[in-house]
Design an enzyme around this catalytic site. Sequence first.
Site, mmCIF file in Angstrom:
data_model
loop_
_atom_site.group_PDB
_atom_site.id
_atom_site.type_symbol
_atom_site.label_atom_id
_atom_site.label_comp_id
_atom_site.label_asym_id
_atom_site.label_seq_id
_atom_site.Cartn_x
_atom_site.Cartn_y
_atom_site.Cartn_z
ATOM 1 C CE LYS A 1 0.723 1.168 4.574
ATOM 2 N NZ LYS A 1 1.381 2.419 5.050
ATOM 3 C CG ASP B 1 -0.682 -0.200 8.397
ATOM 4 O OD1 ASP B 1 -1.386 0.707 8.890
ATOM 5 O OD2 ASP B 1 0.494 -0.021 8.022
#
EC number: 2.7.1.148
Length: 309
Positions: free
Chosen positions: A28, A162
Site C-alpha cells: 500500500k 494496518d
Amino acid sequence: MTRTASAPRSVGSARPLKAIYDVPAPAKLNLFLHITGRRADGYHLLQSAFMLIDWCDTLHFELRTDGQISRADLSDPGSPGCGAAEPLPAEDLAVRAARALQAACGTSLGVHIGLEKRIPSQAGMGGGSSDAASCLLALQRLWGVTLPATELRALALSLGADVPFFLSGGHAWVEGIGEKITPIALPAARFVVVKPSAGLSTPAIFSAPELKRDTETATIQGFAANAEGQVFGFGRNDLQPVAQALCPPIGQSLDWLSAQHLQGRMTGSGSAVFALLPHDVDLSDVPGTPGDWKIRKCSNLQAHPLAGW
C-alpha cells in the site's frame, strides 16, 4: 518491471483443501497521513487514504494435519525483474496471523507457509501487514473455518494497525488507530516508488517530541472534491519531517524525484517515497536510482486480488 498479482491456485477437491498456491499480498501507499491527536493510552489518532498497488509478496500454503505451523523463505534473489529478495524475520506476521487464527477457531489443523518476500521492510508499504491479511483469508479456506467479520477484524487489529485495511478489499479512508475503514474510489494511475537502502524505527518517529500531533481533521468529501489528479497530492504526511531528520536518505530520495520533475512524498513511516507518474511520461524516461536504492514503476489496483474471500 513490476511483479503483478497472480490468481491463487487451490489443490484438493475435498474439504479441507490440501494446498493453496500463489496467494498475493499487495503493498500500500499512504496518499496522505495526518496525525490528529493522541489517546490517553499513547496510541496516535490518524487520518489517511490507503491505496493498494501492484508490488506484491506471494504466499503458498500447504495443509499440515499435525497442528504445526512452519514457514519457509522461498524468495529467489535471481528472479528476473524482481530485484533482491527481502530476508524474513525470525517470526513474521504471517506466522503470528496463522497462530492467532488457529487459536481463535480452535482447529487442530496446521500449515506450512512458503513466502516469496518482495515488498521491502521498513518502507511504510505495509508488507508484513499485507502478508498477515492474506494469510488470514487463505487459511480460512484451507482449514474450512470462518470467523465472523467483526471477530476477524478484531483479530487483524491485534496483529497490527494496518492489517484490517488489507482485509477491506480495496482503497480506503482510514481513521482512528486503523480500525475505522471507509471504502473510497481512486482513479487508475501510475507511480514511481523509491526505497532507499536505509530504514528507520517507527516507534522512534512516533515518540519524537517534534512530531505534529494536532492536524485539523479532514473529510472524505473534501478529499473527493479534488480534481482527479489532485487527490494524489492531498494533504501531507505528518511523519515525514521527523523521518527525514532521523533518516537523511529519505530526503535524498525526495530530492532525486524532484530532479526528475516529480513531486515526491513519503508513505507511512518510511523510508519509501513515491510520486505520481504523469500519463505523458514514458516509463523509459525514468532513470535508475543511485546506489542500492530500489525503484519500481507501479500501478494502483482497483481491488484487492483476494476481494470477496
